[in-house]
Design a protein around this motif. Structure first.
Motif, PDB file in Angstrom:
ATOM      1  N   THR A   1      38.388  53.535  55.433  1.00  0.00           N
ATOM      2  CA  THR A   1      39.607  54.004  54.776  1.00  0.00           C
ATOM      3  C   THR A   1      40.776  53.674  55.684  1.00  0.00           C
ATOM      4  N   PRO A   2      41.711  52.834  55.256  1.00  0.00           N
ATOM      5  CA  PRO A   2      42.821  52.453  56.130  1.00  0.00           C
ATOM      6  C   PRO A   2      43.726  53.650  56.416  1.00  0.00           C
ATOM      7  N   PRO A   3      44.400  53.618  57.556  1.00  0.00           N
ATOM      8  CA  PRO A   3      45.305  54.722  57.881  1.00  0.00           C
ATOM      9  C   PRO A   3      46.526  54.719  56.971  1.00  0.00           C
ATOM     10  N   SER A   4      47.094  55.902  56.766  1.00  0.00           N
ATOM     11  CA  SER A   4      48.338  56.031  56.009  1.00  0.00           C
ATOM     12  C   SER A   4      49.266  56.928  56.814  1.00  0.00           C
ATOM     13  N   SER A   5      50.433  57.189  56.276  1.00  0.00           N
ATOM     14  CA  SER A   5      51.383  58.036  57.002  1.00  0.00           C
ATOM     15  C   SER A   5      50.893  59.479  57.089  1.00  0.00           C
ATOM     16  N   SER A   6      50.000  59.877  56.176  1.00  0.00           N
ATOM     17  CA  SER A   6      49.532  61.268  56.182  1.00  0.00           C
ATOM     18  C   SER A   6      48.090  61.441  56.659  1.00  0.00           C
ATOM     19  N   HIS A   7      47.311  60.345  56.725  1.00  0.00           N
ATOM     20  CA  HIS A   7      45.908  60.440  57.130  1.00  0.00           C
ATOM     21  C   HIS A   7      45.563  59.354  58.136  1.00  0.00           C
ATOM     22  N   PRO A   8      44.750  59.697  59.135  1.00  0.00           N
ATOM     23  CA  PRO A   8      44.288  58.655  60.067  1.00  0.00           C
ATOM     24  C   PRO A   8      43.218  57.788  59.418  1.00  0.00           C
ATOM     25  N   GLN A   9      42.861  56.713  60.081  1.00  0.00           N
ATOM     26  CA  GLN A   9      41.814  55.825  59.593  1.00  0.00           C
ATOM     27  C   GLN A   9      40.493  56.591  59.525  1.00  0.00           C
ATOM     28  N   GLY A  10      39.743  56.353  58.462  1.00  0.00           N
ATOM     29  CA  GLY A  10      38.455  57.018  58.299  1.00  0.00           C
ATOM     30  C   GLY A  10      37.330  56.019  58.159  1.00  0.00           C
ATOM     31  N   LEU A  11      36.152  56.416  58.634  1.00  0.00           N
ATOM     32  CA  LEU A  11      34.960  55.580  58.539  1.00  0.00           C
ATOM     33  C   LEU A  11      33.816  56.417  57.996  1.00  0.00           C
ATOM     34  N   ALA A  12      33.140  55.897  56.985  1.00  0.00           N
ATOM     35  CA  ALA A  12      31.929  56.538  56.485  1.00  0.00           C
ATOM     36  C   ALA A  12      30.751  55.817  57.118  1.00  0.00           C
ATOM     37  N   LEU A  13      29.884  56.571  57.749  1.00  0.00           N
ATOM     38  CA  LEU A  13      28.736  56.005  58.452  1.00  0.00           C
ATOM     39  C   LEU A  13      27.444  56.454  57.796  1.00  0.00           C
ATOM     40  N   ARG A  14      26.531  55.534  57.640  1.00  0.00           N
ATOM     41  CA  ARG A  14      25.186  55.855  57.159  1.00  0.00           C
ATOM     42  C   ARG A  14      24.297  55.939  58.390  1.00  0.00           C
TER      43      ARG A  14
END
Length: 135
Positions: free
Chosen positions: A103-116
């Protein structure tokens, strides 16, 4: 002949929860370790946002360049490993994982990664089965 993309009934789909395990919201410090395309070992400090038996979603304090399907080592910080709400695989240290959503970063949320989490489902099934008495 009707195709699925032209059939109006196929556009209304009801999605049920198809998760393998219960997802629990939890914020714990963790670390990712991986090798980039040149073979250089990289590290990132992350915060878990939710965990399940086979997956974890983390947010990165600073954006990182990790492509989809990259294998990474996921490890909770030592102080954070205590707790009954954590899946067994996360209580023992490093877990090999694959990045399956970025999930790319935005002005309101940091970058996110979903890990299996690369955990053998058979081991989990054996642990959940009740002990059987043998004669």
């Amino acid at each position: 002949m009707k195709q699925p993309w032209t059939d109006p009934r196929s556009t209304k789909r009801v999605y049920s929860n198809q998760r393998n395990g219960e997802r629990r919201a939890i914020a714990l410090p963790a670390r990712l370790t991986w090798k980039d395309q040149r073979g250089t070992t990289r590290f990132a400090s992350v915060v878990t946002r939710n965990v399940s038996e086979f997956g974890v979603y983390v947010e990165c304090q600073s954006p990182v360049s990790i492509p989809l399907y990259r294998l990474v080592q996921f490890q909770l910080e030592r102080d954070a490993r205590d707790g009954d709400s954590l899946p067994g695989a996360l209580q023992h240290g490093r877990v090999l994982s694959a990045v399956y959503r970025v999930t790319p970063p935005s002005s309101s949320h940091p970058q996110g990664l979903a890990l299996r989490l690369m955990v053998d489902p058979k081991q989990r099934q054996v642990a959940l089965e009740p002990a059987r008495a043998t004669a």
